[in-house]
Design an enzyme around this catalytic site. Structure first.
Site, PDB file in Angstrom:
ATOM      1  N   GLY A  44     -25.062  90.225 -37.106  1.00 50.39           N
ATOM      2  CA  GLY A  44     -24.197  89.258 -36.420  1.00 50.39           C
ATOM      3  C   GLY A  44     -24.348  87.858 -36.978  1.00 50.39           C
ATOM      4  O   GLY A  44     -23.372  87.117 -37.143  1.00 50.39           O
ATOM      5  N   CYS A  45     -25.588  87.481 -37.277  1.00 51.06           N
ATOM      6  CA  CYS A  45     -25.856  86.144 -37.806  1.00 51.06           C
ATOM      7  C   CYS A  45     -25.269  85.982 -39.209  1.00 51.06           C
ATOM      8  O   CYS A  45     -24.770  84.917 -39.563  1.00 51.06           O
ATOM      9  CB  CYS A  45     -27.360  85.874 -37.796  1.00 51.06           C
ATOM     10  SG  CYS A  45     -28.063  85.974 -36.132  1.00 51.06           S
ATOM     11  N   THR A  46     -25.326  87.029 -39.998  1.00 53.09           N
ATOM     12  CA  THR A  46     -24.752  87.005 -41.341  1.00 53.09           C
ATOM     13  C   THR A  46     -23.231  86.857 -41.250  1.00 53.09           C
ATOM     14  O   THR A  46     -22.639  86.000 -41.926  1.00 53.09           O
ATOM     15  CB  THR A  46     -25.131  88.280 -42.114  1.00 53.09           C
ATOM     16  OG1 THR A  46     -26.556  88.332 -42.231  1.00 53.09           O
ATOM     17  CG2 THR A  46     -24.500  88.310 -43.496  1.00 53.09           C
ATOM     18  N   GLY A  49     -22.318  83.300 -40.120  1.00 48.77           N
ATOM     19  CA  GLY A  49     -22.521  82.351 -41.210  1.00 48.77           C
ATOM     20  C   GLY A  49     -21.451  82.467 -42.281  1.00 48.77           C
ATOM     21  O   GLY A  49     -20.971  81.463 -42.811  1.00 48.77           O
TER      22      GLY A  49
END
Length: 157
Positions: A44-46, A49
């Site tokens: 999710g963070c990738t 970003g």
């Protein structure tokens, strides 16, 4: 004291990638997006970003600088940034000073275990250092577009 909408955000200094120290006071005149995420190199963070990376030029055109913030260290951030080709800096908040200022540490559950983690959240600060919009408990799909639209509207105001 935690931040509040339509109130000035207390100045802060934080270590970021590329050997930078980010200071809110030094960013006056530009809008600032701070997006808090749980952990470098997770799915999710990738994705989140990458969304900010892909819209970088549009944020720049709206006089807005973007910073990702997590509790990961600078070395982890540098690797994450390089691997994903991020065009913005990542702030390391190991001591959780920014997390506390923006009140993003929440009790979470994973596989039945409770722990304190970062609640995916984004904040839009105007060119005078006033918090104008916040998104808490963010779901990644469509989020970057919503933040960009808000930044563009605020830049026109």
């Amino acid at each position: 004291m935690a931040v509040a909408l339509d109130q000035p955000v207390a100045d802060f200094q934080a270590q970021a990638t590329s050997g930078q120290t980010v200071s809110l006071a030094e960013l006056k005149g530009k809008q600032v997006v701070l997006y808090f995420y749980p952990k470098d190199s997770t799915p999710g963070c990738t994705t989140e970003g990458q969304g900010f990376r892909d819209q970088h030029a549009a944020f720049q055109a709206a006089n807005t600088v973007v910073f990702g913030v997590s509790r990961d260290g600078i070395k982890s951030h540098e690797n994450f940034k390089a691997k994903q080709g991020f065009t913005f800096e990542l702030i390391s908040d190991k001591d959780e000073a920014l997390c506390q200022l923006f009140d993003v540490i929440k009790l979470k559950k994973l596989y039945g275990k409770e722990y304190l983690g970062v609640d995916r959240s984004t904040f839009l600060i105007d060119k005078d250092g006033v918090l104008r919009q916040e998104w808490r408990g963010v779901k990644v799909p469509g989020h970057v577009d919503a933040v960009l639209a808000a930044a563009q509207d605020l830049n026109k105001a």
